[in-house]
Design a protein around this motif. Structure first.
Motif, PDB file in Angstrom:
ATOM      1  N   ALA A  42       0.835  -1.208   0.000  1.00 54.38           N
ATOM      2  CA  ALA A  42       0.000   0.000   0.000  1.00 54.38           C
ATOM      3  C   ALA A  42       0.870   1.258   0.000  1.00 54.38           C
ATOM      4  CB  ALA A  42      -0.964   0.004   1.189  1.00 54.38           C
ATOM      5  N   ASN A  43       1.974   1.188  -0.729  1.00 54.36           N
ATOM      6  CA  ASN A  43       2.907   2.320  -0.800  1.00 54.36           C
ATOM      7  C   ASN A  43       3.032   2.778  -2.245  1.00 54.36           C
ATOM      8  OD1 ASN A  43       5.007   4.153  -0.680  1.00 54.36           O
ATOM      9  ND2 ASN A  43       6.144   2.988   0.856  1.00 54.36           N
ATOM     10  N   PRO A  44       2.429   3.919  -2.594  1.00 53.49           N
ATOM     11  CA  PRO A  44       2.481   4.413  -3.979  1.00 53.49           C
ATOM     12  C   PRO A  44       3.874   4.813  -4.442  1.00 53.49           C
ATOM     13  CG  PRO A  44       1.510   6.066  -2.538  1.00 53.49           C
ATOM     14  CD  PRO A  44       1.646   4.813  -1.725  1.00 53.49           C
ATOM     15  N   LEU A  45       4.825   4.951  -3.515  1.00 55.16           N
ATOM     16  CA  LEU A  45       6.193   5.316  -3.906  1.00 55.16           C
ATOM     17  C   LEU A  45       6.864   4.204  -4.706  1.00 55.16           C
ATOM     18  CD1 LEU A  45       7.517   7.022  -0.650  1.00 55.16           C
ATOM     19  CD2 LEU A  45       6.808   8.142  -2.767  1.00 55.16           C
ATOM     20  N   PHE A  46       6.359   2.971  -4.583  1.00 48.08           N
ATOM     21  CA  PHE A  46       6.929   1.833  -5.308  1.00 48.08           C
ATOM     22  C   PHE A  46       6.207   1.585  -6.637  1.00 48.08           C
ATOM     23  CE2 PHE A  46       7.720   0.030  -0.796  1.00 48.08           C
ATOM     24  CZ  PHE A  46       8.809   0.881  -0.627  1.00 48.08           C
ATOM     25  N   ASP A  47       5.229   2.396  -6.963  1.00 43.58           N
ATOM     26  CA  ASP A  47       4.409   2.198  -8.165  1.00 43.58           C
ATOM     27  C   ASP A  47       5.102   2.807  -9.389  1.00 43.58           C
ATOM     28  OD1 ASP A  47       2.487   1.942 -10.098  1.00 43.58           O
ATOM     29  OD2 ASP A  47       0.891   2.882  -8.938  1.00 43.58           O
ATOM     30  N   PRO A  48       5.399   2.024 -10.435  1.00 39.66           N
ATOM     31  CA  PRO A  48       6.037   2.565 -11.643  1.00 39.66           C
ATOM     32  C   PRO A  48       5.075   3.314 -12.544  1.00 39.66           C
ATOM     33  CG  PRO A  48       5.589   0.252 -11.955  1.00 39.66           C
ATOM     34  CD  PRO A  48       5.214   0.553 -10.521  1.00 39.66           C
ATOM     35  N   LYS A  49       3.788   3.299 -12.196  1.00 34.48           N
ATOM     36  CA  LYS A  49       2.744   4.040 -12.930  1.00 34.48           C
ATOM     37  C   LYS A  49       2.595   3.563 -14.372  1.00 34.48           C
ATOM     38  CE  LYS A  49       2.776   8.212 -10.095  1.00 34.48           C
ATOM     39  NZ  LYS A  49       3.548   7.666  -9.004  1.00 34.48           N
ATOM     40  N   GLY A  50       2.670   2.276 -14.555  1.00 38.92           N
ATOM     41  CA  GLY A  50       2.435   1.713 -15.883  1.00 38.92           C
ATOM     42  C   GLY A  50       3.347   0.537 -16.163  1.00 38.92           C
ATOM     43  N   ILE A  51       2.895  -0.333 -17.078  1.00 39.40           N
ATOM     44  CA  ILE A  51       3.698  -1.479 -17.502  1.00 39.40           C
ATOM     45  C   ILE A  51       3.816  -1.403 -19.021  1.00 39.40           C
ATOM     46  CG2 ILE A  51       3.912  -4.000 -17.481  1.00 39.40           C
ATOM     47  CD1 ILE A  51       2.085  -4.016 -15.022  1.00 39.40           C
ATOM     48  N   ASP A  52       4.753  -0.595 -19.485  1.00 43.70           N
ATOM     49  CA  ASP A  52       4.886  -0.358 -20.925  1.00 43.70           C
ATOM     50  C   ASP A  52       6.239  -0.772 -21.482  1.00 43.70           C
ATOM     51  OD1 ASP A  52       6.483   1.604 -19.830  1.00 43.70           O
ATOM     52  OD2 ASP A  52       5.383   3.295 -20.691  1.00 43.70           O
TER      53      ASP A  52
END
Length: 286
Positions: A37-47
Protein backbone atom coordinates in the motif's frame (compact mmCIF):
# COMPACT_ATOMS: atom_id res chain seq x y z
CA UNK A 1 9.49 -17.78 -12.59
CA UNK A 2 10.22 -14.07 -12.45
CA UNK A 3 13.39 -13.45 -14.43
CA UNK A 4 15.27 -10.73 -16.27
CA UNK A 5 18.03 -11.24 -18.80
CA UNK A 6 19.95 -8.04 -18.08
CA UNK A 7 19.95 -4.97 -15.85
CA UNK A 8 16.94 -2.64 -15.59
CA UNK A 9 16.93 0.94 -14.36
CA UNK A 10 18.38 4.33 -15.13
CA UNK A 11 20.43 4.66 -18.29
CA UNK A 12 22.84 6.82 -16.31
CA UNK A 13 23.69 3.74 -14.22
CA UNK A 14 24.45 1.72 -17.35
CA UNK A 15 21.28 -0.38 -17.27
CA UNK A 16 20.54 -2.35 -20.47
CA UNK A 17 16.73 -2.13 -20.32
CA UNK A 18 15.42 -4.77 -22.69
CA UNK A 19 11.70 -4.12 -23.09
CA UNK A 20 10.64 -7.55 -21.78
CA UNK A 21 12.86 -7.12 -18.71
CA UNK A 22 11.49 -3.64 -18.02
CA UNK A 23 7.93 -4.98 -18.20
CA UNK A 24 8.86 -7.70 -15.72
CA UNK A 25 10.29 -5.19 -13.25
CA UNK A 26 7.34 -2.85 -13.70
CA UNK A 27 4.95 -5.73 -13.05
CA UNK A 28 6.83 -6.70 -9.90
CA UNK A 29 6.95 -3.12 -8.61
CA UNK A 30 3.22 -2.75 -9.27
CA UNK A 31 2.53 -5.83 -7.15
CA UNK A 32 4.85 -4.59 -4.40
CA UNK A 33 3.12 -1.20 -4.37
CA UNK A 34 -0.22 -2.97 -3.99
CA UNK A 35 1.03 -5.38 -1.32
CA UNK A 36 2.63 -2.65 0.78
CA UNK A 37 0.00 0.00 0.00
CA UNK A 38 2.91 2.32 -0.80
CA UNK A 39 2.48 4.41 -3.98
CA UNK A 40 6.19 5.32 -3.91
CA UNK A 41 6.93 1.83 -5.31
CA UNK A 42 4.41 2.20 -8.16
CA UNK A 43 6.04 2.57 -11.64
CA UNK A 44 2.74 4.04 -12.93
CA UNK A 45 2.44 1.71 -15.88
CA UNK A 46 3.70 -1.48 -17.50
CA UNK A 47 4.89 -0.36 -20.92
CA UNK A 48 8.44 -1.72 -21.10
CA UNK A 49 9.94 1.75 -21.37
CA UNK A 50 12.44 3.76 -19.31
CA UNK A 51 12.91 7.47 -19.95
CA UNK A 52 16.44 8.36 -21.04
CA UNK A 53 16.70 10.83 -18.17
CA UNK A 54 16.24 8.85 -14.98
CA UNK A 55 14.80 11.78 -13.04
CA UNK A 56 11.81 11.84 -15.41
CA UNK A 57 11.15 8.08 -15.24
CA UNK A 58 8.43 6.87 -12.87
CA UNK A 59 9.99 3.40 -13.01
CA UNK A 60 13.43 4.65 -11.98
CA UNK A 61 11.87 6.70 -9.17
CA UNK A 62 10.04 3.58 -7.96
CA UNK A 63 13.27 1.55 -8.04
CA UNK A 64 15.14 4.20 -6.05
CA UNK A 65 12.35 4.47 -3.48
CA UNK A 66 12.33 0.69 -3.12
CA UNK A 67 16.11 0.56 -2.71
CA UNK A 68 16.07 3.23 -0.01
CA UNK A 69 13.05 2.04 1.95
CA UNK A 70 13.22 -1.75 1.52
CA UNK A 71 16.73 -2.71 0.43
CA UNK A 72 18.37 -0.29 2.86
CA UNK A 73 20.75 1.28 0.37
CA UNK A 74 22.22 4.55 1.61
CA UNK A 75 23.02 5.50 -1.99
CA UNK A 76 20.41 4.03 -4.29
CA UNK A 77 21.69 3.57 -7.84
CA UNK A 78 18.29 3.15 -9.53
CA UNK A 79 19.38 -0.11 -11.13
CA UNK A 80 18.30 -3.74 -10.71
CA UNK A 81 20.87 -6.39 -11.64
CA UNK A 82 20.23 -10.05 -12.38
CA UNK A 83 20.50 -11.84 -9.04
CA UNK A 84 21.51 -8.61 -7.28
CA UNK A 85 20.45 -7.44 -3.82
CA UNK A 86 17.52 -5.37 -5.10
CA UNK A 87 16.26 -8.25 -7.24
CA UNK A 88 16.51 -10.70 -4.32
CA UNK A 89 14.62 -8.31 -2.03
CA UNK A 90 11.85 -7.90 -4.61
CA UNK A 91 11.40 -11.63 -5.14
CA UNK A 92 11.47 -12.27 -1.40
CA UNK A 93 8.53 -9.89 -1.01
CA UNK A 94 6.30 -11.25 -3.76
CA UNK A 95 7.68 -14.75 -4.24
CA UNK A 96 10.02 -16.19 -6.85
CA UNK A 97 7.17 -17.52 -9.00
CA UNK A 98 5.37 -15.07 -11.27
CA UNK A 99 1.56 -15.04 -10.96
CA UNK A 100 -0.43 -16.80 -13.70
CA UNK A 101 -1.57 -14.70 -16.61
CA UNK A 102 -5.09 -13.36 -16.14
CA UNK A 103 -7.72 -15.41 -17.91
CA UNK A 104 -8.70 -13.60 -21.13
CA UNK A 105 -12.20 -12.46 -21.94
CA UNK A 106 -13.26 -14.83 -24.75
CA UNK A 107 -13.69 -13.02 -28.05
CA UNK A 108 -17.42 -12.42 -28.48
CA UNK A 109 -18.14 -13.17 -24.82
CA UNK A 110 -20.18 -10.39 -23.23
CA UNK A 111 -19.45 -9.29 -19.68
CA UNK A 112 -21.51 -7.41 -17.11
CA UNK A 113 -19.89 -4.83 -14.88
CA UNK A 114 -22.20 -4.33 -11.90
CA UNK A 115 -21.48 -1.31 -9.73
CA UNK A 116 -23.21 -1.29 -6.33
CA UNK A 117 -22.88 1.98 -4.42
CA UNK A 118 -25.34 1.58 -1.53
CA UNK A 119 -26.29 5.28 -1.73
CA UNK A 120 -22.99 6.10 -0.02
CA UNK A 121 -21.19 9.38 -0.72
CA UNK A 122 -17.41 9.12 -0.22
CA UNK A 123 -15.11 11.63 1.42
CA UNK A 124 -13.46 14.30 -0.73
CA UNK A 125 -16.72 14.88 -2.60
CA UNK A 126 -17.52 18.58 -2.78
CA UNK A 127 -21.28 19.06 -2.30
CA UNK A 128 -23.46 22.15 -2.52
CA UNK A 129 -23.85 23.70 0.91
CA UNK A 130 -21.02 21.57 2.26
CA UNK A 131 -23.19 18.47 2.61
CA UNK A 132 -21.21 15.87 4.54
CA UNK A 133 -20.12 12.50 3.24
CA UNK A 134 -21.70 9.23 4.35
CA UNK A 135 -18.71 6.95 3.60
CA UNK A 136 -15.28 7.24 5.18
CA UNK A 137 -13.05 6.72 2.17
CA UNK A 138 -12.73 7.75 -1.47
CA UNK A 139 -14.02 4.56 -3.11
CA UNK A 140 -17.44 3.58 -1.84
CA UNK A 141 -18.67 1.17 -4.52
CA UNK A 142 -18.15 -2.50 -5.28
CA UNK A 143 -17.39 -3.24 -8.94
CA UNK A 144 -18.21 -6.84 -9.94
CA UNK A 145 -17.26 -8.44 -13.26
CA UNK A 146 -19.28 -11.44 -14.42
CA UNK A 147 -19.91 -13.24 -17.70
CA UNK A 148 -17.63 -13.79 -20.66
CA UNK A 149 -15.66 -16.35 -18.69
CA UNK A 150 -14.28 -13.85 -16.17
CA UNK A 151 -15.07 -12.87 -12.61
CA UNK A 152 -13.58 -10.25 -10.36
CA UNK A 153 -14.41 -7.85 -7.53
CA UNK A 154 -12.86 -4.41 -7.21
CA UNK A 155 -13.29 -1.16 -5.29
CA UNK A 156 -14.25 2.04 -7.06
CA UNK A 157 -16.46 5.10 -7.13
CA UNK A 158 -19.33 6.53 -9.16
CA UNK A 159 -18.82 10.04 -7.79
CA UNK A 160 -16.93 12.99 -9.31
CA UNK A 161 -14.74 15.02 -7.00
CA UNK A 162 -16.97 18.09 -7.31
CA UNK A 163 -20.73 17.60 -7.50
CA UNK A 164 -21.32 21.36 -7.60
CA UNK A 165 -20.18 21.46 -11.23
CA UNK A 166 -20.06 17.81 -12.35
CA UNK A 167 -22.46 14.89 -12.21
CA UNK A 168 -22.53 11.19 -11.53
CA UNK A 169 -24.19 8.71 -13.89
CA UNK A 170 -27.70 7.84 -12.72
CA UNK A 171 -28.55 4.27 -11.83
CA UNK A 172 -29.37 2.13 -14.85
CA UNK A 173 -27.94 -0.07 -17.59
CA UNK A 174 -25.52 1.19 -20.26
CA UNK A 175 -23.54 -0.38 -23.12
CA UNK A 176 -19.82 -0.90 -22.53
CA UNK A 177 -17.11 -0.75 -25.19
CA UNK A 178 -13.35 -1.07 -24.97
CA UNK A 179 -11.49 2.04 -26.07
CA UNK A 180 -9.02 4.71 -25.06
CA UNK A 181 -9.81 7.09 -22.21
CA UNK A 182 -9.25 10.69 -23.37
CA UNK A 183 -9.07 9.30 -26.89
CA UNK A 184 -12.12 11.02 -28.39
CA UNK A 185 -10.11 13.61 -30.29
CA UNK A 186 -6.67 12.02 -29.94
CA UNK A 187 -4.65 10.42 -32.72
CA UNK A 188 -5.38 6.76 -33.42
CA UNK A 189 -3.48 4.72 -30.84
CA UNK A 190 -1.16 1.92 -31.92
CA UNK A 191 -0.74 -1.61 -30.59
CA UNK A 192 2.16 -0.46 -28.40
CA UNK A 193 -0.36 1.55 -26.37
CA UNK A 194 -2.18 -1.57 -25.16
CA UNK A 195 -0.54 -1.40 -21.75
CA UNK A 196 -1.73 -0.47 -18.30
CA UNK A 197 -1.34 3.27 -17.75
CA UNK A 198 -2.56 5.77 -15.17
CA UNK A 199 -2.23 9.05 -17.03
CA UNK A 200 -2.87 10.52 -20.48
CA UNK A 201 -4.57 8.65 -23.32
CA UNK A 202 -4.89 5.07 -22.06
CA UNK A 203 -6.95 1.90 -22.40
CA UNK A 204 -10.23 1.90 -20.51
CA UNK A 205 -13.91 1.11 -20.89
CA UNK A 206 -16.29 3.50 -22.64
CA UNK A 207 -19.83 4.02 -21.34
CA UNK A 208 -22.38 4.50 -24.12
CA UNK A 209 -19.55 5.07 -26.63
CA UNK A 210 -18.82 8.53 -25.15
CA UNK A 211 -22.34 9.68 -26.12
CA UNK A 212 -24.51 11.63 -23.64
CA UNK A 213 -25.74 9.88 -20.51
CA UNK A 214 -28.07 11.18 -17.82
CA UNK A 215 -26.39 12.37 -14.63
CA UNK A 216 -27.43 13.78 -11.27
CA UNK A 217 -25.63 16.82 -9.94
CA UNK A 218 -25.88 19.56 -7.33
CA UNK A 219 -25.88 21.92 -10.32
CA UNK A 220 -29.47 22.01 -11.64
CA UNK A 221 -28.20 22.83 -15.13
CA UNK A 222 -26.06 19.69 -15.27
CA UNK A 223 -28.33 16.87 -16.44
CA UNK A 224 -26.16 15.00 -18.98
CA UNK A 225 -22.48 14.28 -19.49
CA UNK A 226 -20.49 13.04 -22.47
CA UNK A 227 -17.23 11.11 -22.66
CA UNK A 228 -17.99 8.89 -19.69
CA UNK A 229 -15.36 6.19 -19.10
CA UNK A 230 -14.34 3.58 -16.57
CA UNK A 231 -10.75 4.42 -15.66
CA UNK A 232 -8.31 4.65 -12.75
CA UNK A 233 -8.60 7.00 -9.83
CA UNK A 234 -5.78 8.33 -7.64
CA UNK A 235 -4.81 8.24 -3.98
CA UNK A 236 -5.71 11.85 -3.18
CA UNK A 237 -8.38 12.48 -5.83
CA UNK A 238 -10.56 10.51 -8.18
CA UNK A 239 -9.81 12.71 -11.19
CA UNK A 240 -13.32 12.20 -12.47
CA UNK A 241 -15.61 14.43 -14.52
CA UNK A 242 -18.54 12.05 -14.13
CA UNK A 243 -16.56 8.92 -14.96
CA UNK A 244 -16.47 5.77 -12.87
CA UNK A 245 -13.08 5.31 -11.24
CA UNK A 246 -11.20 2.29 -9.88
CA UNK A 247 -9.20 2.41 -6.67
CA UNK A 248 -5.52 2.84 -7.66
CA UNK A 249 -4.40 -0.53 -6.29
CA UNK A 250 -7.20 -2.35 -8.15
CA UNK A 251 -6.74 -0.66 -11.52
CA UNK A 252 -3.85 -2.79 -12.89
CA UNK A 253 -5.69 -6.03 -12.14
CA UNK A 254 -8.92 -4.69 -13.63
CA UNK A 255 -7.67 -3.28 -16.92
CA UNK A 256 -5.26 -6.18 -17.51
CA UNK A 257 -8.27 -8.47 -17.92
CA UNK A 258 -9.26 -6.52 -21.03
CA UNK A 259 -5.72 -6.03 -22.32
CA UNK A 260 -5.24 -9.80 -22.16
CA UNK A 261 -8.68 -10.53 -23.55
CA UNK A 262 -8.46 -8.21 -26.53
CA UNK A 263 -4.83 -8.12 -27.72
CA UNK A 264 -5.83 -7.15 -31.30
CA UNK A 265 -5.56 -3.36 -31.64
CA UNK A 266 -8.27 -3.46 -34.31
CA UNK A 267 -10.78 -4.44 -31.62
CA UNK A 268 -10.01 -1.15 -29.86
CA UNK A 269 -10.88 0.81 -33.02
CA UNK A 270 -13.84 -1.30 -34.19
CA UNK A 271 -16.37 1.56 -34.11
CA UNK A 272 -14.24 4.68 -34.55
CA UNK A 273 -10.66 5.71 -33.86
CA UNK A 274 -10.04 4.87 -30.19
CA UNK A 275 -13.61 3.53 -29.77
CA UNK A 276 -13.66 -0.24 -29.82
CA UNK A 277 -16.06 -3.14 -29.94
CA UNK A 278 -18.94 -3.67 -27.57
CA UNK A 279 -17.97 -6.04 -24.75
CA UNK A 280 -21.09 -6.02 -22.58
CA UNK A 281 -23.02 -3.77 -20.23
CA UNK A 282 -22.63 -1.58 -17.18
CA UNK A 283 -25.25 -1.86 -14.44
CA UNK A 284 -25.27 0.81 -11.70
CA UNK A 285 -27.50 0.18 -8.69
CA UNK A 286 -27.79 1.02 -4.98
Amino acid sequence: MWKISASVGSYESGAVNHMADVKTVQGMLTQIAQKTANPLFDPKGIDGKIARVGASSSTVKAIINFQVKRVGMARADGRIDVGGKTWKTMTSMIGAVAPPTAKPVPVGGLITLTVQHGDRVPTKTNRKGGESSTFNGMYESTFMLTGGGVTGTFKGSIWPDDMTVKGRVVDGTYPLHIGFHKGGSAAKQGADKLVMKREGVRPGLLVNMRKPVNVQSDNPGKVTSVGINVHNGFNSKRGSDGCLTLQPNDWPRFIQIFLDGFPDINDWHAMYNNTGKKIGQLVIKP
